[in-house]
Structure formats: structure tokens, C-alpha cells
Write a protein that holds these residues in place. Structure first.
Motif, PDB file in Angstrom:
ATOM      1  N   ALA A 170      25.885 -23.082   7.116  1.00 24.29           N
ATOM      2  CA  ALA A 170      25.630 -23.238   5.586  1.00 24.29           C
ATOM      3  C   ALA A 170      26.869 -23.929   5.084  1.00 24.29           C
ATOM      4  CB  ALA A 170      25.006 -21.883   4.786  1.00 24.29           C
ATOM      5  N   ALA A 171      28.234 -22.935   5.345  1.00 24.03           N
ATOM      6  CA  ALA A 171      29.153 -23.221   4.778  1.00 24.03           C
ATOM      7  C   ALA A 171      29.871 -24.702   5.125  1.00 24.03           C
ATOM      8  CB  ALA A 171      30.218 -22.295   5.081  1.00 24.03           C
ATOM      9  N   VAL A 172      29.709 -24.816   6.308  1.00 20.97           N
ATOM     10  CA  VAL A 172      30.321 -26.226   7.104  1.00 20.97           C
ATOM     11  C   VAL A 172      29.334 -27.289   6.413  1.00 20.97           C
ATOM     12  CG1 VAL A 172      30.552 -27.401   9.135  1.00 20.97           C
ATOM     13  CG2 VAL A 172      31.147 -25.006   8.977  1.00 20.97           C
ATOM     14  N   LEU A 173      28.080 -27.052   6.644  1.00 20.29           N
ATOM     15  CA  LEU A 173      26.904 -28.159   6.073  1.00 20.29           C
ATOM     16  C   LEU A 173      27.449 -28.544   4.735  1.00 20.29           C
ATOM     17  CD1 LEU A 173      24.614 -29.373   7.358  1.00 20.29           C
ATOM     18  CD2 LEU A 173      23.180 -27.751   6.552  1.00 20.29           C
ATOM     19  N   LEU A 185      19.181 -25.764   5.066  1.00 23.77           N
ATOM     20  CA  LEU A 185      18.653 -25.141   6.188  1.00 23.77           C
ATOM     21  C   LEU A 185      17.288 -24.285   5.901  1.00 23.77           C
ATOM     22  CD1 LEU A 185      22.086 -23.462   7.757  1.00 23.77           C
ATOM     23  CD2 LEU A 185      20.772 -25.360   8.604  1.00 23.77           C
ATOM     24  N   GLY A 186      17.237 -23.692   4.658  1.00 26.56           N
ATOM     25  CA  GLY A 186      16.003 -23.055   4.361  1.00 26.56           C
ATOM     26  C   GLY A 186      14.795 -23.921   4.396  1.00 26.56           C
ATOM     27  N   VAL A 187      15.125 -24.997   3.520  1.00 21.25           N
ATOM     28  CA  VAL A 187      13.989 -26.061   3.223  1.00 21.25           C
ATOM     29  C   VAL A 187      13.781 -26.722   4.569  1.00 21.25           C
ATOM     30  CG1 VAL A 187      13.903 -28.425   2.362  1.00 21.25           C
ATOM     31  CG2 VAL A 187      14.740 -26.592   1.024  1.00 21.25           C
ATOM     32  N   LEU A 188      14.554 -26.914   5.445  1.00 21.71           N
ATOM     33  CA  LEU A 188      14.254 -27.485   6.636  1.00 21.71           C
ATOM     34  C   LEU A 188      13.396 -26.533   7.437  1.00 21.71           C
ATOM     35  CD1 LEU A 188      15.157 -30.079   8.062  1.00 21.71           C
ATOM     36  CD2 LEU A 188      16.903 -28.975   9.339  1.00 21.71           C
ATOM     37  N   THR A 189      13.705 -25.257   7.654  1.00 24.11           N
ATOM     38  CA  THR A 189      13.002 -24.556   8.500  1.00 24.11           C
ATOM     39  C   THR A 189      11.396 -24.239   7.794  1.00 24.11           C
ATOM     40  OG1 THR A 189      15.147 -23.123   8.603  1.00 24.11           O
ATOM     41  CG2 THR A 189      12.899 -22.043   9.118  1.00 24.11           C
ATOM     42  N   THR A 190      11.576 -23.988   6.391  1.00 19.88           N
ATOM     43  CA  THR A 190      10.204 -23.682   5.866  1.00 19.88           C
ATOM     44  C   THR A 190       9.284 -24.997   6.131  1.00 19.88           C
ATOM     45  OG1 THR A 190      11.338 -22.525   4.273  1.00 19.88           O
ATOM     46  CG2 THR A 190       9.087 -22.832   3.855  1.00 19.88           C
ATOM     47  N   LEU A 235      14.306 -25.457  16.462  1.00 23.28           N
ATOM     48  CA  LEU A 235      15.755 -25.253  16.910  1.00 23.28           C
ATOM     49  C   LEU A 235      16.334 -26.705  17.150  1.00 23.28           C
ATOM     50  CD1 LEU A 235      15.362 -22.078  19.137  1.00 23.28           C
ATOM     51  CD2 LEU A 235      16.143 -22.129  16.471  1.00 23.28           C
ATOM     52  N   LEU A 236      15.745 -27.558  17.783  1.00 24.11           N
ATOM     53  CA  LEU A 236      16.325 -28.907  18.091  1.00 24.11           C
ATOM     54  C   LEU A 236      16.504 -29.636  16.997  1.00 24.11           C
ATOM     55  CD1 LEU A 236      13.517 -29.861  21.207  1.00 24.11           C
ATOM     56  CD2 LEU A 236      16.090 -28.703  21.292  1.00 24.11           C
ATOM     57  N   ILE A 237      15.721 -29.663  15.826  1.00 25.54           N
ATOM     58  CA  ILE A 237      15.882 -30.323  15.031  1.00 25.54           C
ATOM     59  C   ILE A 237      17.021 -29.737  14.092  1.00 25.54           C
ATOM     60  CG2 ILE A 237      14.854 -31.056  12.686  1.00 25.54           C
ATOM     61  CD1 ILE A 237      12.263 -31.318  14.114  1.00 25.54           C
ATOM     62  N   LYS A 238      17.082 -28.474  14.014  1.00 25.35           N
ATOM     63  CA  LYS A 238      18.272 -27.669  13.219  1.00 25.35           C
ATOM     64  C   LYS A 238      19.432 -28.248  13.570  1.00 25.35           C
ATOM     65  CE  LYS A 238      17.927 -23.444  11.508  1.00 25.35           C
ATOM     66  NZ  LYS A 238      17.177 -22.273  11.392  1.00 25.35           N
ATOM     67  N   VAL A 280      20.366 -30.511  15.548  1.00 21.52           N
ATOM     68  CA  VAL A 280      20.778 -32.195  15.287  1.00 21.52           C
ATOM     69  C   VAL A 280      21.305 -32.111  13.921  1.00 21.52           C
ATOM     70  CG1 VAL A 280      19.877 -34.160  15.010  1.00 21.52           C
ATOM     71  CG2 VAL A 280      19.305 -32.955  17.005  1.00 21.52           C
ATOM     72  N   VAL A 281      20.394 -31.520  12.863  1.00 18.61           N
ATOM     73  CA  VAL A 281      21.027 -31.666  11.306  1.00 18.61           C
ATOM     74  C   VAL A 281      22.317 -31.352  11.244  1.00 18.61           C
ATOM     75  CG1 VAL A 281      20.314 -30.821   9.182  1.00 18.61           C
ATOM     76  CG2 VAL A 281      18.543 -31.725  10.573  1.00 18.61           C
ATOM     77  N   ILE A 282      22.711 -29.940  11.813  1.00 19.08           N
ATOM     78  CA  ILE A 282      23.943 -29.403  11.600  1.00 19.08           C
ATOM     79  C   ILE A 282      24.929 -30.663  12.088  1.00 19.08           C
ATOM     80  CG2 ILE A 282      25.602 -27.731  12.401  1.00 19.08           C
ATOM     81  CD1 ILE A 282      23.116 -25.836  12.145  1.00 19.08           C
ATOM     82  N   ILE A 283      24.929 -30.936  13.339  1.00 19.58           N
ATOM     83  CA  ILE A 283      25.976 -32.201  13.889  1.00 19.58           C
ATOM     84  C   ILE A 283      25.894 -33.182  12.974  1.00 19.58           C
ATOM     85  CG2 ILE A 283      26.472 -33.254  16.009  1.00 19.58           C
ATOM     86  CD1 ILE A 283      25.278 -30.912  17.468  1.00 19.58           C
TER      87      ILE A 283
END
Lengths: 509, 349
Positions: free
Chosen positions: B270-273, B295-300, B313-316, B318-321
Motif C-alpha cells: 500500500a505504501a509503495v503503491l 488494494l481494498g477496492v480491487l479485492t472487494t 492474487l494474480l491480478i493484485k 500485476v497491479v502492484i508491479i
């Protein structure tokens, strides 16, 4: 202009290079003969390093010709430079400390056995050969990081020279060396010259140039000024060529009338053999610590400021003792230091100029624990105006400024704090002459305002020009004191090297 | 540099010293400030369109509550990362703090004392990290890797390895209650961010945190007590983790020794994002909040769309990177300008 008894090995003709808005080189010429040490001199930004980068294949020229043995060659990459026998030693070391000397020397060209494994024996043998070629006595099996900086530099030279370098460029090679190490380097330079290698020697240190060089070429503002045999000129001629004028009015300052002692240092000794050192700086006085690299000047400055721990000794400011060992306490007591290495020790490169300037004086702008941002900004702007830093720079990251303006920002940090004692360690290193003049102006203002200023400088004309007194250090102690009005570079050097007598001037302590 | 000549009037910052005056629209400048917010708005808009029941007040409040724990952890860890440190132990601190708060409550402590016990336990654990890192000069990564394991063991030891369920837990409202319709954890999160923002932006201490991360040696020579600042940020991260632990325990009405496993990585993400540089000295606390929300919106949203957990997990990942890649790209224009800005090769004297 120069004797033509020998064919030049290398000729550079009409080299030009522009970086963005700056013309770094304007059609400069340079010529180098086999078996000579050729000093290349000029102020910072004069274009010396750019020219050497072109020679090393790291920077591509916009115009001009490069001739080796009278034949035009193209140097488009570092590999081309190596092929033509050109080796450049840059200021910063380019080696891997965790590897052995032999591994460093073989880096990228590691010999292999028939089976594809690393051939350690051949590697060590080759390393011995390379080290022997430059006359360095270093065991190739030792880990590089365990060697002194000077030794590491010799390894770097051995690597650059390799088996076949005919042209060796040394860019400020002694900047980080102790005196003994520098002497060893001088000897090796002598041997290489005798072996017919052509050496380009870039240095700001006049005494060194005078000791080593056969010829001197001077650049100024990206242009070629001239080439002289050493015998034809003296150091003041070179300064004139470099600056384009005499330096008198650069250092001009009003007569100062120092008041009571502000900074009093007594019996200060370090943990590395520096001291004991006693010194006093009066209100309104500028005192310069002079001496050779490694004489202990920076160590003394840092101990006074608490940046390094002292073994013994006291520091008082306005008669009040400063508890040692902490810059924070020293600052609270009225001390301030502009450290030797701007980038590593003073700047926050990613932070704005405003943040860089205000960082030490935030405590003055706090109400009930809350920072008063408007007041901080106003204070920062006042200092920026004083140092002629353009206001639009306040939000730029500090790294985007030139060296001179970075230094001014660091100075502004302490002006904002109203320190009683300013310690300036090599304040004009890597600073162009315009900013230099402004830094001197600030020093004069500070003195006129009754502050005590202690300057560490390796630049002799500067040391003499801006100060009232010069304290010369050698081997960790203050060995001489000279009044700046009557001091000469020779007298300072005589004390610094330990050859002073009363006849030269000054008092030997 | 080369272009300056010695006339006294000419000391002003020369034109080559900095980029040309900002043009009418400077993408890099604006991206640095609002870029991540644009990503969030776009994500929310996308979810509102494609995820059923996403854009309802109930759902949005649920999302806010579900992110609050990670967001509070991330707020604390932002302090640490700003000093160029790292804290891997906040997940374990969360567990220990939750256990401490529940045990205190079971021992009869009134609500405020139980909550304080949890926060304090976290703060003390963080202080331990801080002392080891700042005063023994140990690498933060290793120290907090060690305390991560140690504190997890402590949480198991304190609970005998079993969850301690207490249906009468006096501070349960901190996890499940509402203040004028807003879940309490969301209120706590908002307060944490307000305080963190204030501390970082409006106090001397906050500026010192940035300075230590920007250049520790320069900070020391500028008069900042670098060790104390370094120690304190771990204590801040620990206290935040303690608060998150209390909320977690209240939410599940029990002390869970396994609570918060792996949360440290979500908090760092979250911090790096949100734009905080792992190199220290750069970042904004509100960026971290937005990073947590993304991150929360994405998960929900992915859950609402019935995307399988593995795919989430795959999508999260990719989003972080992607977010970090964008962050690094946004710095490019500035770097290019800098090169033009400081053209004469450095010639140290």
C-alpha cells in the motif's frame, strides 16, 4: 609555442561538444607526446573532464578530429579507446571491493581452463604481471576492499593500463590519497613516463603539477587557452591563464578588526592520531586551516563540530563549553559546519531546495509544536536572496542545481540559523568561479557581522586570500601560523611539508 | 558552471541550472501529485460499472471497514519506509497486541485500559525493533524478520496456540460498532491518517523523518538526532500495528495467535503503491491511504465479480508491479530535464 623535437603521439584538433544549453568545449586543441606528463588545468567546468571523456569514448564529440600517430581515428566507444591504447582513471574508483585484486584485474576477461572452469592460477599470474608493470607491490590474492584507497587506486591504474596502454589519463588521482600514497603514485608516474607512456594529469593542486608535469595546457570556459613548457612559466602565470585575470579582487576583503575569542579549542586529539590541536578564532575573524591532504584538517573540523568523536580536548563557544560528540549539541551551542563532501554529507538530493535550507532551523518556526510554514518560507527566501539563488529554484530537488548553487543552499542552511561559528570545509571545491565569489562575499559578511569563521582549504591562493590568519597542519598537528597579509604560498607549503625556517616567514610552533 | 563569468551581479541561478519554466501542463508534475488518485477514481468507476452492487453505500462502507486494518498498518509502515527502513514484523505485532488487549479485558480491565494495553504492547514491540536497528546498527530487514518470527511465537505462547474467544469482550464495538452510521474502524483509520499527516507535514519531527530517509549522514550533520528518529519510526509502526491488532481482535471478538499473518506485505504494498520510495525520503501519507484503498477496492470488486481467489492474487500482483512501474516511469521526464539542467560533467576539485 612548444618544442617540436618529438612527434606527438596524440593530437586532438578543434574538439567541440555541447550539452543542452551549455557549450562544454569550443574547438579545443590538445597534443600529447610519448614519455611526457602533460598537466591539463582549468577551473571547474573548464572542459577538462569532458575532453577526457571524449578521449575515453564515453562522450561523443560534436566536431573535431582525433589523431593517433598522425592518423585520424574514431573513438566511438570505450572499447575503441582501449583498442587505441587509451586508459582513463576517473576520480571515483570503479572496482569491486569484495573481490580479490586478481579478480578485479581480470574482471570481464577471466581466464579459463580447458574445461571451462576459472583458471585461478593464470589469473593471479596475469595480475602479478600487470601490477609489476606499474611497479606496484601488492599481493594479487588479497581482497581489494582490505587495501587502502591509494592501493586500490594503484590496482585501478594497473587494470586500466593493462598490457598495452600507451596513453594514460589520471583525473585528480591524489584527491583521496594520503601523502605517502601520493608519493608512491608520483614514483609510478615517473616510471611509466620513463617507459614511454604518455600521461595526461588533471589536478588542481599546483604543487603537484609543478612536481610532475613536463608541459601544462590550460582550458578556460570550454576553450583552449594555451600550452606551455614548465620551464617557461610559474604558477601565477597558470592561474592567470586559468582565470583570465588576476585573483586579487576575487579575494578582496575589507580590513577586519577581530574582537574577543569566540571559538576556543584546546588539547583536541582524535582517535586516529590527530592532535593535540589548540586553536582560537575571534569574533569577526577568518582563520584558515591549511596543509596537505591527510594532514588532519578535516578531522579537526569534524571533531570541533562533533561529527566525529574526539579522544580528549575541549571546545568552547563564547566561553561556554560544548559537550562533545554530537553535531546536534554543537549546533545548539552556535556552531555550524559545511562539510567537505556536499553530496554525501550535506545535501538531501531528492528534497526541495527549501527543505534543504530550512532543515536545521525548523525549531525556530514552531508554535505549540506546529511548523509555521509561511514563516519558514519567508526565512528561506531571505537567505536565497542573500546568496542570489533564484526564488524559482525553491521547489526544485537539490540535485537539479549546479555544484555552486548546491553549495550556496548548504551555506544558506547555516545562515538561516545565525550560527556564531562557521566551519567551512573546502567550501569552494567543485564550485564555479561565480559562485566562489559569492561564497567569499558571504564569508566577508559573516566576519563583518562578528562571527568566527574557520575555513579548511586546499586551495592555497584562496586560503591566503580570504583569511586573516593561516594555521598550517602537518601530520595531525598545527605546525605553523602565518598572518595572511604577509603569507606566501611558498611559506604555507614550507610549513605543510616540514621544510619551513624562520627565514621563509611565519612562526613555527 | 562554464557559462558564469566573474561579474558580481551575475551570481544568480543561471538558466541552465534548472528546467525551463513549467509549461502550461507538466504531466510529470501533476502525476507526482494526483496520479495515484486518478488510478483510484478510474478503478472505482470501473468497478461501479462492472461489479454488481459495488456502488452502494453499504458496500462502500464495508470496503472502508475491510481496508481499515491494512490502512492503519500501512500508515505506520510509511514512517519506517520514509527513513529508508523496512518493518516486516507488523503482522506479528498485530497478533501479539490483539492477544494482549483480549487478555487484559479478560483480566477485568475496562475498555480504555484494554485498548491501551494492545496499543502499548505494539509500541513496545516496535521500540524493540527501533532500538536494535538504530542503536545496534543492525539491518532493519533482518531485525524485523527476526522479531516477526519471535513475536508470532510470543502470540502462540500467550494463547497456548488456541484462539481465545470471548463473546462478552468489552471493546468489541471498536471492531463492530458504528458512529453515526460510519463503522468505528473507519473512524479510527481517519483519525490515524489525520494525525499521521499532521505529524509528517506540520511538525519538525515529521520533516526530520524525511531528512533521515533523504540522507542520513547529512541529517546528522544538520543537527538531527538520527538514531532517535530511526528508533521512533519503528515505535510508531508498532503502535499502529497495536491499534490494528485491537481492531482485529474486536472484529473477531477473540484473541487469534494467527492474526495478521502476511499483512506486513500488504501494508508495504500500500505504501509503495501510494508513491513512497523504498529508498527513503520520498512519499506522502495520503498516497499510502489511497494505495490501501486501491488494494481494498480491487479485492472487494474482484470478490463481487466472483473472480476465483487464485485469479485475484494474480491480478493484485500485476497491479502492484504496474503501479510501481508507473511510479518509476513518472520520474523519467524529470531525470531527462536534470541531465539538460546540469550538463557540464562533474569536475570535483
Amino acid at each position: 609555442m612548444t618544442r617540436s623535437d618529438r612527434q606527438p603521439l596524440l593530437r586532438l584538433e578543434g574538439i567541440s561538444k555541447r550539452f543542452g544549453a551549455t557549450q562544454a568545449l569550443r574547438g579545443v586543441d590538445f597534443e600529447l607526446r610519448a614519455g611526457e606528463v602533460h598537466a591539463l588545468m582549468g577551473e571547474n567546468g573548464a572542459g577538462k573532464s569532458t575532453l577526457m571523456k571524449i578521449l575515453a569514448g564515453n562522450v561523443h564529440r560534436d566536431a573535431g578530429r582525433i589523431l593517433i600517430d598522425s592518423e585520424e581515428v574514431e573513438i566511438a566507444s570505450p572499447a575503441d579507446a582501449v583498442r587505441h591504447g587509451i586508459a582513463v582513471i576517473h576520480q571515483e574508483l570503479n572496482t569491486v571491493p569484495a573481490m580479490t585484486v586478481a579478480e578485479n584485474l581480470a574482471l570481464g576477461r577471466e581466464p579459463r581452463t580447458r574445461y571451462g572452469a576459472l583458471d585461478r592460477r593464470a589469473m593471479v599470474e596475469a595480475a602479478r604481471h600487470k601490477l609489476a608493470r606499474i611497479g606496484a607491490r601488492i599481493d594479487p590474492r588479497r581482497e581489494l576492499g582490505g587495501l587502502s584507497v591509494g592501493m586500490q587506486q594503484l590496482v585501478e591504474i594497473a587494470r586500466a593500463v593493462g598490457e598495452n596502454a600507451r596513453i594514460l589519463v589520471l583525473d585528480e588521482p591524489t584527491a583521496a590519497l594520503s601523502r605517502g600514497e601520493a608519493q608512491q603514485l608520483y614514483r609510478i608516474i615517473g616510471e611509466m613516463r620513463a617507459a614511454g607512456v604518455a600521461l595526461v594529469y588533471i589536478s588542481h593542486r599546483m604543487e603537484e603539477v609543478w612536481q610532475l608535469a613536463d608541459r601544462v595546457t590550460v582550458f578556460r570556459d570550454g576553450g583552449y587557452v594555451g600550452t606551455r613548457d614548465k620551464g617557461e612559466i610559474d604558477s601565477s602565470d597558470v592561474v592567470r591563464m586559468m582565470v583570465g585575470r588576476t585573483l586579487d579582487d576575487l579575494y578582496a576583503h575589507p580590513v577586519r578588526r577581530p574582537g574577543p575569542v569566540v571559538l576556543d579549542v584546546a588539547g583536541l586529539t582524535g582517535r586516529t592520531g590527530v592532535g593535540p590541536v589548540d586553536l582560537r578564532v575571534r569574533s569577526g575573524e577568518v582563520v584558515c586551516l591549511a596543509g596537505l591532504i591527510g594532514a588532519g584538517r578535516t578531522e579537526v573540523a569534524r571533531m570541533i563540530f562533533g561529527a566525529d568523536p574526539a579522544a580528549t580536548g575541549t571546545v568552547t563557544v563564547d566561553g561556554r563549553p560544548v559537550r562533545p560528540g554530537s553535531p546536534a549539541r554543537a549546533i545548539a551551542a552556535g556552531l555550524a559546519m559545511v562539510p567537505e563532501s556536499r553530496k554525501e554529507q550535506a545535501l538531501f538530493p531528492e528534497h526541495s531546495v527549501e527543505d534543504n535550507i530550512s532543515v536545521s532551523s525548523l525549531g525556530d518556526h514552531v508554535t505549540a509544536g506546529v511548523l509555521r510554514r509561511g514563516r519558514i518560507r519567508a526565512a528561506v527566501r531571505a537567505q536565497m536572496r542573500r546568496l542570489r539563488l533564484r526564488q524559482s529554484a525553491e521547489h526544485l530537488p537539490a540535485r537539479a542545481l549546479s555544484g555552486g548553487n548546491q553549495q550556496k543552499a548548504v551555506l544558506a542552511r547555516w545562515l538561516a540559523r545565525d550560527a556564531r561559528v562557521l566551519i567551512l570545509d573546502e567550501p569552494t571545491r567543485g564550485v564555479d568561479i561565480g559562485a566562489k565569489k559569492e561564497i567569499y562575499d558571504v564569508v566577508n559578511e559573516l566576519a563583518a557581522d562578528g562571527r568566527a569563521v574557520l575555513v579548511v582549504s586546499s586551495d592555497l591562493p584562496e586560503a591566503i586570500g580570504i583569511s586573516d590568519r593561516i594555521l598550517v597542519m602537518r601530520a595531525g598537528r598545527i605546525v605553523g601560523e602565518l598572518a595572511s597579509v604577509s603569507a606566501t604560498e611558498e611559506a604555507v607549503m614550507a610549513h605543510a611539508t616540514g621544510t619551513a625556517s624562520q627565514a621563509i616567514g611565519g612562526v613555527t610552533r | 558552471m562554464t557559462h558564469q563569468t566573474l561579474t558580481p551581479a551575475e551570481g544568480k541561478l543561471s538558466s541552465a541550472d534548472h528546467p525551463p519554466a513549467p509549461r502550461s501542463f507538466d504531466l510529470a508534475y501533476w502525476w507526482e501529485r494526483v496520479g495515484i488518485l486518478v488510478v483510484l477514481v478510474a478503478l472505482v468507476a470501473l468497478m461501479a460499472v462492472i461489479a454488481p452492487n459495488f456502488a452502494t453505500v453499504d458496500n462502500l462502507l464495508n470496503i472502508a471497514r475491510s481496508i481499515s486494518i491494512n490502512a492503519i498498518l500501512a500508515a505506520g509502515i510509511t514512517f519506517v519506509i520514509l527513513t529508508a527502513g523496512i518493518d516486516l514484523s507488523v503482522g506479528s505485532i498485530l497478533a501479539v497486541s490483539g492477544v494482549a488487549a483480549v487478555l487484559a479485558a479478560l483480566a477485568g480491565a475496562p475498555t480504555p485500559v484494554a485498548v491501551l494495553a494492545g496499543v502499548l504492547a505494539g509500541g513496545v514491540a516496535g521500540l524493540l525493533n527501533g532500538i536494535l536497528t538504530a542503536y545496534l546498527s543492525l539491518a532493519a530487514f533482518i531485525v524485523t524478520l527476526g522479531t516477526m518470527t519471535f513475536l508470532r511465537g510470543l502470540a502462540y505462547t500467550m494463547t497456548d496456540g488456541q484462539p481465545i474467544v470471548s463473546n462478552t469482550l468489552n471493546f468489541r464495538d471498536i471492531g463492530n460498532g458504528y458512529v453515526t452510521g460510519v463503522p468505528v474502524p473507519v473512524v479510527v483509520m481517519a483519525v490515524v491518517y489525520l494525525v499521521a499527516w499532521f505529524v509528517l507535514e506540520r511538525t519538525r519531527y515529521g520533516r526530520h523523518v524525511y531528512a533521515v530517509g533523504g540522507n542520513a549522514e547529512a541529517a546528522r550533520l544538520a543537527g538531527i538526532n538520527v538514531r532517535r528518529v530511526t528508533m521512533s519510526v519503528y515505535a510508531v509502526a508498532g503502535a499502529c500495528a497495536g491499534l490494528a491488532g485491537v481492531i482485529f481482535a474486536a472484529r473477531v471478538v477473540s484473541a487469534q495467535p494467527t492474526a495478521g499473518t502476511g499483512y506486513e506485505l500488504d501494508a508495504i504494498a500500500a505504501a509503495v503503491l501510494g508513491g513512497t520510495s523504498l529508498m527513503g525520503g520520498r512519499g506522502r501519507i495520503l498516497g499510502t491511504l489511497i494505495g490501501s484503498i486501491i488494494l481494498g477496492v480491487l479485492t472487494t470488486g474482484l470478490i463481487l465479480m466472483n473472480v476465483p481467489f487464485f485469479t485475484q492474487l494474480l491480478i493484485k500482483g500485476v497491479v502492484i508491479i504496474l503501479a510501481v512501474a508507473i511510479d518509476s516511469l513518472k520520474n523519467r521526464p524529470l531525470r531527462r530535464r536534470t541531465r539538460i539542467a546540469d550538463p557540464a560533467p562533474a569536475e570535483a576539485g
